[in-house]
Design an enzyme around this catalytic site. Structure first.
Site, PDB file in Angstrom:
ATOM      1  N   ASP A  51     -19.031  28.441  53.199  1.00 54.31           N
ATOM      2  CA  ASP A  51     -19.788  27.713  52.252  1.00 54.31           C
ATOM      3  C   ASP A  51     -19.338  27.818  51.040  1.00 54.31           C
ATOM      4  O   ASP A  51     -18.447  28.825  50.608  1.00 54.31           O
ATOM      5  CB  ASP A  51     -21.155  28.328  52.471  1.00 54.31           C
ATOM      6  CG  ASP A  51     -21.718  28.005  53.886  1.00 54.31           C
ATOM      7  OD1 ASP A  51     -21.321  27.015  54.424  1.00 54.31           O
ATOM      8  OD2 ASP A  51     -22.596  28.564  54.307  1.00 54.31           O
ATOM      9  N   TYR A 109     -15.750  39.016  59.540  1.00 53.38           N
ATOM     10  CA  TYR A 109     -16.228  38.957  58.105  1.00 53.38           C
ATOM     11  C   TYR A 109     -16.825  40.245  57.834  1.00 53.38           C
ATOM     12  O   TYR A 109     -16.867  41.176  58.433  1.00 53.38           O
ATOM     13  CB  TYR A 109     -17.398  37.893  58.231  1.00 53.38           C
ATOM     14  CG  TYR A 109     -17.302  36.518  58.211  1.00 53.38           C
ATOM     15  CD1 TYR A 109     -17.184  35.758  57.366  1.00 53.38           C
ATOM     16  CD2 TYR A 109     -17.185  35.823  59.702  1.00 53.38           C
ATOM     17  CE1 TYR A 109     -16.957  34.309  57.220  1.00 53.38           C
ATOM     18  CE2 TYR A 109     -17.013  34.562  59.601  1.00 53.38           C
ATOM     19  CZ  TYR A 109     -16.710  33.821  58.677  1.00 53.38           C
ATOM     20  OH  TYR A 109     -16.523  32.359  58.643  1.00 53.38           O
TER      21      TYR A 109
END
Length: 247
Positions: A51, A109
């Protein structure tokens, strides 16, 4: 011939990975650079989407290049062409059926929080000076491990067929002034990591119990989970593939 490219980037100045109208993205700039250097349109496919404002220390994309492409100096040319906050770190040949997205075995992540104000970590972490119960946050995070439905942590408008992910790691680690959340899974839903982090912060502040966190997972309702943590603290750190795709 198909090649995998390893890329890293600081996402601060970009609207994420995927090409969008009227916005500058990582994919757009790389495709433009490849097409100029090789003098033909070269579409690329990433291992996933990040994003706006999200960073990446390791991501892969694949591209089918002409047989006469000069691979030996392509990395140098790309890095010369791309802005300083995007780096191509390696290029390697793969089998023709290898796919950067669908062949990936796992993604990892990190979400980075600093509890001490640090100007050098601006846009690279989430400044969160409030006291947190790390032990309870890790107890709640352990409930994420395994194969289950994570619709509670997915953005509402998404085109996936299901919300099932297999999480193999979910843990908070203190490293100096940083508090880092490590999470690894076979796949991630849109906004999933930031929603999980935002909800775990509520646990750390004592606003939710471990039992409440479990009920949120089971509810499969995004409205039950906490607000998403800011994008600046999120990093895609690793993508793993089967060895057999590398001839």
């Amino acid at each position: 011939m198909r090649y995998f490219f390893e890329v890293a980037y600081n996402g601060t100045n970009y609207h994420g990975w995927q090409i969008q109208q009227n916005a500058t993205t990582i994919q757009q700039l790389i495709e433009e650079a490849l097409s100029v250097i090789l003098r033909t349109k070269i579409p690329i496919m990433g291992s996933g989407r990040t994003d706006t404002g999200v960073h990446c220390s390791q991501q892969y994309f694949h591209a089918d290049l002409p047989e006469n492409a000069a691979i030996s100096n392509l990395r140098y040319k790309l890095n010369s062409f791309l802005p300083p906050d995007i780096s191509i770190n390696s290029i390697c040949k793969v089998t023709d059926d290898a796919h950067a997205r669908f062949t990936a075995l796992s993604r990892s992540y990190e979400y980075r929080i600093t509890q001490c104000k640090d100007p050098f970590l601006q846009n690279m972490s989430y400044f969160y000076p409030k006291s947190l119960d790390i032990t309870t946050m890790n107890e709640a995070a352990s409930l994420l491990v395994g194969k289950q439905d994570f619709e509670s942590f997915s953005k509402v408008k998404t085109d996936v067929n299901n919300f099932v992910c297999d999480i193999t790691e979910a843990q908070w680690v203190e490293k100096g002034d940083l508090l880092i959340f490590h999470i690894t899974a076979n796949r991630f839903l849109r906004g999933m990591v930031r929603a999980i982090v935002g909800t775990l912060l509520m646990v750390g502040k004592g606003k939710l119990r471990k039992e409440d966190f479990k009920k949120i997972i089971e509810s499969k309702d995004r409205k039950e989970a906490g607000a998403a943590a800011p994008a600046a603290g999120l990093f895609l750190t690793a993508v793993k593939y089967p060895r057999e795709i590398f001839p």
